[in-house]
Design a protein around this motif. Structure first.
Motif, PDB file in Angstrom:
ATOM      1  N   SER A   1       0.595 -31.157 -38.740  1.00 44.83           N
ATOM      2  CA  SER A   1       1.302 -31.518 -37.509  1.00 44.83           C
ATOM      3  C   SER A   1       0.397 -32.211 -36.500  1.00 44.83           C
ATOM      4  O   SER A   1      -0.835 -32.090 -36.546  1.00 44.83           O
TER       5      SER A   1
ATOM      6  N   THR B   1       9.430 -27.767 -37.832  1.00 46.03           N
ATOM      7  CA  THR B   1      10.574 -28.349 -37.112  1.00 46.03           C
ATOM      8  C   THR B   1      10.251 -28.526 -35.629  1.00 46.03           C
ATOM      9  O   THR B   1      11.124 -28.500 -34.773  1.00 46.03           O
TER      10      THR B   1
ATOM     11  N   LEU C   1       4.851 -34.190 -34.246  1.00 51.27           N
ATOM     12  CA  LEU C   1       5.088 -34.925 -35.491  1.00 51.27           C
ATOM     13  C   LEU C   1       4.816 -33.998 -36.659  1.00 51.27           C
ATOM     14  O   LEU C   1       3.719 -33.431 -36.777  1.00 51.27           O
ATOM     15  N   ASP C   2       5.814 -33.809 -37.512  1.00 48.23           N
ATOM     16  CA  ASP C   2       5.618 -33.091 -38.765  1.00 48.23           C
ATOM     17  C   ASP C   2       5.298 -34.125 -39.842  1.00 48.23           C
ATOM     18  O   ASP C   2       6.132 -34.990 -40.155  1.00 48.23           O
TER      19      ASP C   2
ATOM     20  N   SER D   1       7.649 -34.119 -43.337  1.00 52.11           N
ATOM     21  CA  SER D   1       9.008 -34.691 -43.264  1.00 52.11           C
ATOM     22  C   SER D   1       9.040 -35.994 -42.480  1.00 52.11           C
ATOM     23  O   SER D   1      10.081 -36.639 -42.409  1.00 52.11           O
TER      24      SER D   1
ATOM     25  N   SER E   1       8.936 -36.344 -39.303  1.00 52.33           N
ATOM     26  CA  SER E   1       9.896 -36.132 -38.217  1.00 52.33           C
ATOM     27  C   SER E   1       9.163 -36.086 -36.876  1.00 52.33           C
ATOM     28  O   SER E   1       8.220 -35.296 -36.702  1.00 52.33           O
TER      29      SER E   1
ATOM     30  N   ARG F   1       9.520 -35.427 -32.782  1.00 55.05           N
ATOM     31  CA  ARG F   1      10.376 -34.786 -31.779  1.00 55.05           C
ATOM     32  C   ARG F   1       9.744 -34.915 -30.397  1.00 55.05           C
ATOM     33  O   ARG F   1       8.537 -34.737 -30.251  1.00 55.05           O
TER      34      ARG F   1
ATOM     35  N   THR G   1      15.021 -36.262 -31.678  1.00 51.92           N
ATOM     36  CA  THR G   1      14.395 -36.223 -33.004  1.00 51.92           C
ATOM     37  C   THR G   1      14.575 -37.569 -33.692  1.00 51.92           C
ATOM     38  O   THR G   1      15.701 -38.085 -33.777  1.00 51.92           O
ATOM     39  N   TYR G   2      13.459 -38.112 -34.157  1.00 54.57           N
ATOM     40  CA  TYR G   2      13.487 -39.357 -34.937  1.00 54.57           C
ATOM     41  C   TYR G   2      13.105 -39.020 -36.372  1.00 54.57           C
ATOM     42  O   TYR G   2      11.990 -38.564 -36.646  1.00 54.57           O
ATOM     43  N   LYS G   3      14.064 -39.214 -37.287  1.00 49.66           N
ATOM     44  CA  LYS G   3      13.837 -38.877 -38.693  1.00 49.66           C
ATOM     45  C   LYS G   3      14.651 -39.821 -39.567  1.00 49.66           C
ATOM     46  O   LYS G   3      15.836 -40.046 -39.308  1.00 49.66           O
ATOM     47  N   SER G   4      14.013 -40.372 -40.571  1.00 52.05           N
ATOM     48  CA  SER G   4      14.673 -41.280 -41.519  1.00 52.05           C
ATOM     49  C   SER G   4      15.369 -42.435 -40.803  1.00 52.05           C
ATOM     50  O   SER G   4      16.484 -42.821 -41.169  1.00 52.05           O
TER      51      SER G   4
END
Length: 585
Positions: free
Chosen positions: A38, A64, A83-84, A87, A89, A91, A166-169
């Protein structure tokens, strides 16, 4: 030194698994943490319990991000970015006030966000993705601020208070992690005032728990900043700005002397906006009138050793009832100091748009909108208010709660917020009112505690009775004075004046006796501002918006410059803010 900037970018396709943080010329606290799983970036001064902490936040990061239940426990002024790496992801979480504003945009390939909207505007312009939202600009002209998540373009958004994006994909979603409670207290005002006094003292201790070496205080001649000053056990050094050593400065000096705060008058130019007009506009992203940026780079005279400055922001709208719907009662046709609460009525939207205190007044904006665009503009403005109302439907108990929610859904969008942003160009600034317990108390208060500043006056008297007895620069009368005493004093001065008395005391202070120049007359007294106003007559930037009647503006601007009024001065201020923002590279 250039404009401050803090921005982050993230492009998962680059497979670097890293946030790119760009920061410069900023006084906001920044901490970065990283391991194999992270990344955490903390902006501001988050508080857990009674202490400012950064390690305490890092220890709670999961795959998460930061859990909503944990975020509810965090106090203070902050912006968290996590930041993960597994994934991919990202946030971003705001505090309950959105005290550190965050603007963002994203697509399938990347995410970009900034504390300053100017950076986002330039980012989109460089990518040829800038599409102006003229309805948002009309909203600013009407309300002196923007509501909700909108910005001046159609591709970016503002992150609301107590919300995680959340910004993901390649997709951005937002979710609130905390909701206000407007459950009203039944305690009498004497008890809530005592509670507020204790909470303000507690907030001071929390917000100085990292033991900054040198603390400063921007002290005006009003009530709010002296209330904050009174909450300090050891008074900090204080500063008062002004174009002259006037009544405002003299009152502030008296207040500081009463609590043995070392005080310094900071003189500003007779033309305080001339040298930094564009900069004052850009730090507010064109969404705040330029004159609220008056503290920009005002470091001359303020000791460089000051680490953190405080001020009185928030006390007025929380505890003085500044934007409550009310009116002053009249007697024999004269306005008195007695205030009466007004009902909002059945049409909330109309009442809000026409009676909220910070809207453009004393001039008809619609007369300067092209006729065939007028209905469209008003309809969009109504929809904007309705959208914010919908956000509050789940926790607002009545229309009075909705009225407050229009303000608190994002306090960094409140019209004078660039007071704070510009203070932050001198040294780090912190807001005592932005404390979760103080905020909870404010939301629990019935209108009767706040109207005419009832609880604020009692609180100041509890914190320091001597400060409550010193006149304010707003009225030249003590804040603890009753309405009937205020009116009696005004009557005596009127009688003396009518009898030709040599008493030169003002019934109400003039603009020259305050810090901020009069919005009407400043365009006649300050050559650069006058030139900026004249340029509006042929402004390609304003004309390109497609809704302003440029012919009528060209006709009326010379009249406004010859015979300034509050209404025309405000409209000129807003238009120059927009014009300069749109055309500044």
């Amino acid at each position: 030194m250039g404009l401050p900037y803090i921005s982050i970018s993230f492009a998962p396709s680059e497979r670097i698994n890293k946030l790119k943080l760009s920061i410069g010329n900023s006084t906001i606290q920044v901490r970065e943490f990283e391991n194999d799983q992270s990344t955490l970036i903390v902006l501001g001064t988050p508080i857990l319990g009674e202490k400012i902490t950064y390690d305490g936040i890092w220890s709670q990061v999961t795959d998460t991000g930061l859990p909503p239940e944990f975020l509810k426990q965090v106090n203070g002024e902050f912006l968290f970015l996590t930041l993960d790496k597994q994934s991919m992801s990202l946030r971003v979480s705001t505090d309950r006030y959105a005290s550190i504003p965050f603007f963002y945009t994203g697509d399938n390939s990347s995410f970009f966000g900034s504390v300053f909207y100017k950076d986002l505007w330039n980012h989109l312009r460089l990518k040829n993705q800038l599409k102006i939202d003229e309805h948002a600009i009309f909203e600013f002209l009407w309300l002196q601020r923007l509501l909700g998540t909108k910005t001046y373009d159609l591709h970016s958004s503002f992150l609301l208070a107590a919300t995680t994006a959340t910004y993901k994909s390649g997709t951005i979603t937002t979710k609130s992690y905390w909701s206000p409670s407007f459950q009203k207290t039944s305690a009498p005002v004497k008890d809530t005032a005592q509670q507020l006094a204790e909470l303000l003292r507690q907030s001071v201790k929390r917000k100085t728990s990292d033991n900054p070496d040198q603390i400063g205080m921007f002290l005006s001649g009003g009530t709010d900043s002296r209330t904050v000053l009174a909450a300090f056990e050891e008074p900090p050094s204080s500063f008062t700005i002004g174009v002259s050593d006037n009544n405002e400065v003299n009152i502030a000096r008296t207040v500081a002397s009463q609590v043995q705060s070392p005080h310094k008058f900071i003189p500003i130019s007779q033309n305080p906006y001339s040298n930094n007009l564009n900069a004052m506009i850009m730090i507010g992203g064109g969404m705040h009138a330029f004159d609220h940026g008056i503290f920009y780079r005002l470091s001359q005279g303020i000791p460089k050793k000051i680490d953190v400055n405080f001020h009185g922001h928030g006390i007025d709208y929380m505890f003085q009832g500044m934007y409550l719907l009310s009116r002053n009662l009249t007697l024999f046709g004269r306005r008195t100091s007695f205030k009466k609460s007004d009902p909002i009525g059945n049409n909330f939207v109309n009442t809000y748009l026409n009676r909220i205190g910070h809207r453009l007044k004393n001039i008809d904006l619609m007369q300067y909108v092209i006729k065939h665009r007028r209905k469209e503009m008003i309809d969009q403005l109504h929809e904007s208010v309705e959208e914010v109302m919908q956000l509050g439907n789940n926790f607002c108990n009545d229309l009075d709660d909705q009225w407050e929610f229009m303000l608190i859904h994002a306090l960094s969008r409140h019209y004078p917020f660039t007071n704070l942003t510009s203070m932050g160009t001198i040294a780090e600034q912190r807001t005592i009112a932005f404390d979760n317990d103080v905020f909870d108390l404010y939301m629990s208060l019935p209108k009767s505690h706040r109207i005419d500043g009832k609880i604020a006056k009692r609180t100041l008297k509890i914190l320091n009775p001597q400060l409550a007895a010193i006149p304010t620069a707003n009225t030249n009368q003590p804040p603890d004075q009753s309405a009937i005493a205020k009116d009696a004093l005004r009557l005596i001065k009127l009688v003396h004046r009518s009898l030709g008395s040599s008493d030169k005391g003002e019934i109400s202070p003039t603009a020259e006796e305050r810090t901020w120049p009069d919005r009407g007359r400043m365009f006649t007294n300050q050559p650069l501002l006058k030139s900026a106003a004249i340029e509006l007559q042929k402004s390609e930037a304003i004309e390109s918006l497609g809704f302003m009647d440029m012919d009528k503006l060209a006709t009326d601007i010379p009249i406004w410059l010859q015979k300034p009024t509050d209404g025309s001065g405000a409209l000129l201020t807003f238009l120059i803010t927009i014009d300069r923002f749109l055309k500044t590279p």
